[in-house]
Write a protein that holds these residues in place. Sequence first.
Motif, short mmCIF file in Angstrom:
data_model
loop_
_atom_site.label_atom_id
_atom_site.label_comp_id
_atom_site.label_asym_id
_atom_site.label_seq_id
_atom_site.Cartn_x
_atom_site.Cartn_y
_atom_site.Cartn_z
N ALA A 32 24.16 97.08 37.07
CA ALA A 32 24.04 95.68 37.47
C ALA A 32 25.27 94.89 37.04
O ALA A 32 25.76 94.04 37.80
CB ALA A 32 22.78 95.06 36.87
N MET A 33 25.80 95.18 35.87
CA MET A 33 26.99 94.48 35.40
C MET A 33 28.20 94.83 36.28
O MET A 33 29.03 93.97 36.58
CB MET A 33 27.28 94.82 33.94
CG MET A 33 26.21 94.31 32.99
SD MET A 33 26.04 92.52 33.00
CE MET A 33 27.28 92.07 31.84
N ALA A 38 31.98 93.19 40.45
CA ALA A 38 32.62 93.40 41.75
C ALA A 38 32.34 92.23 42.69
O ALA A 38 33.20 91.83 43.47
CB ALA A 38 32.14 94.71 42.37
N ALA A 39 31.15 91.67 42.60
CA ALA A 39 30.81 90.50 43.42
C ALA A 39 31.70 89.33 43.05
O ALA A 39 32.06 88.51 43.90
CB ALA A 39 29.34 90.12 43.24
N ALA A 40 32.07 89.25 41.78
CA ALA A 40 32.92 88.16 41.30
C ALA A 40 34.41 88.47 41.46
O ALA A 40 35.24 87.65 41.10
CB ALA A 40 32.61 87.87 39.83
N PRO A 84 32.61 84.09 43.73
CA PRO A 84 33.88 84.19 44.46
C PRO A 84 34.42 85.61 44.47
O PRO A 84 35.26 85.96 43.68
CB PRO A 84 34.80 83.27 43.66
CG PRO A 84 34.28 83.42 42.26
CD PRO A 84 32.79 83.60 42.38
N GLY A 85 33.89 86.45 45.29
CA GLY A 85 34.35 87.83 45.35
C GLY A 85 33.90 88.47 46.63
O GLY A 85 33.92 87.85 47.68
N ASP A 86 33.48 89.72 46.54
CA ASP A 86 33.03 90.47 47.70
C ASP A 86 31.77 89.84 48.29
O ASP A 86 30.77 89.65 47.59
CB ASP A 86 32.75 91.92 47.31
CG ASP A 86 32.38 92.76 48.51
OD1 ASP A 86 33.30 93.20 49.21
OD2 ASP A 86 31.17 92.94 48.74
N SER A 91 25.96 88.69 48.28
CA SER A 91 24.65 88.60 48.92
C SER A 91 23.64 89.48 48.20
O SER A 91 22.48 89.10 48.04
CB SER A 91 24.73 89.03 50.39
OG SER A 91 25.48 88.12 51.13
N LEU A 92 24.07 90.64 47.74
CA LEU A 92 23.19 91.52 46.99
C LEU A 92 22.72 90.85 45.71
O LEU A 92 21.53 90.83 45.41
CB LEU A 92 23.91 92.83 46.66
CG LEU A 92 23.27 93.75 45.61
CD1 LEU A 92 21.90 94.19 46.05
CD2 LEU A 92 24.15 94.93 45.32
N VAL A 93 23.66 90.28 44.96
CA VAL A 93 23.31 89.62 43.70
C VAL A 93 22.38 88.44 43.96
O VAL A 93 21.38 88.25 43.27
CB VAL A 93 24.58 89.18 42.94
CG1 VAL A 93 24.24 88.32 41.74
CG2 VAL A 93 25.38 90.40 42.51
#
Length: 123
Positions: A32-33, A38-40, A84-86, A91-93
């Motif tokens: 999760a981290m 990666a989302a960020a 601000p990332g992927d 959307s997943l997060v």
Amino acid sequence: MPAEELEEFNSHLAGTIRVVREYHASGYGPLAMRVAAAAAGREPADEVLAMLSVAGAKTWVGLDRALRTPAVTYGGNATKTGWPGDERLSSLVAGCSRDGRRRESAVAGLATAADGLLLPVLV
């Protein structure tokens, strides 16, 4: 594999070893981290997406639970203005958020993802 056979086993390895799936005995917090990072934009999204592409049902359920924990939510990865990332990982997060409004707003992005990779989040 018995320890006495390890040297022979290693002698037959050729080429690069590639990680295609990870198992986290300590739970899904580390995964999760990585997803949140990666989302960020702090970790390569393609590596995380590759791990998720081979995830089974237990991994998706564990990831959903782990993304709702305060350690991930408030661990320096979340911001009030968004991620601000992927875009897919954002959307997943959001789809796994503890906040129902964030989850609801993420549904459209998860459902319309071209490759269908994130559809398990909707389930």
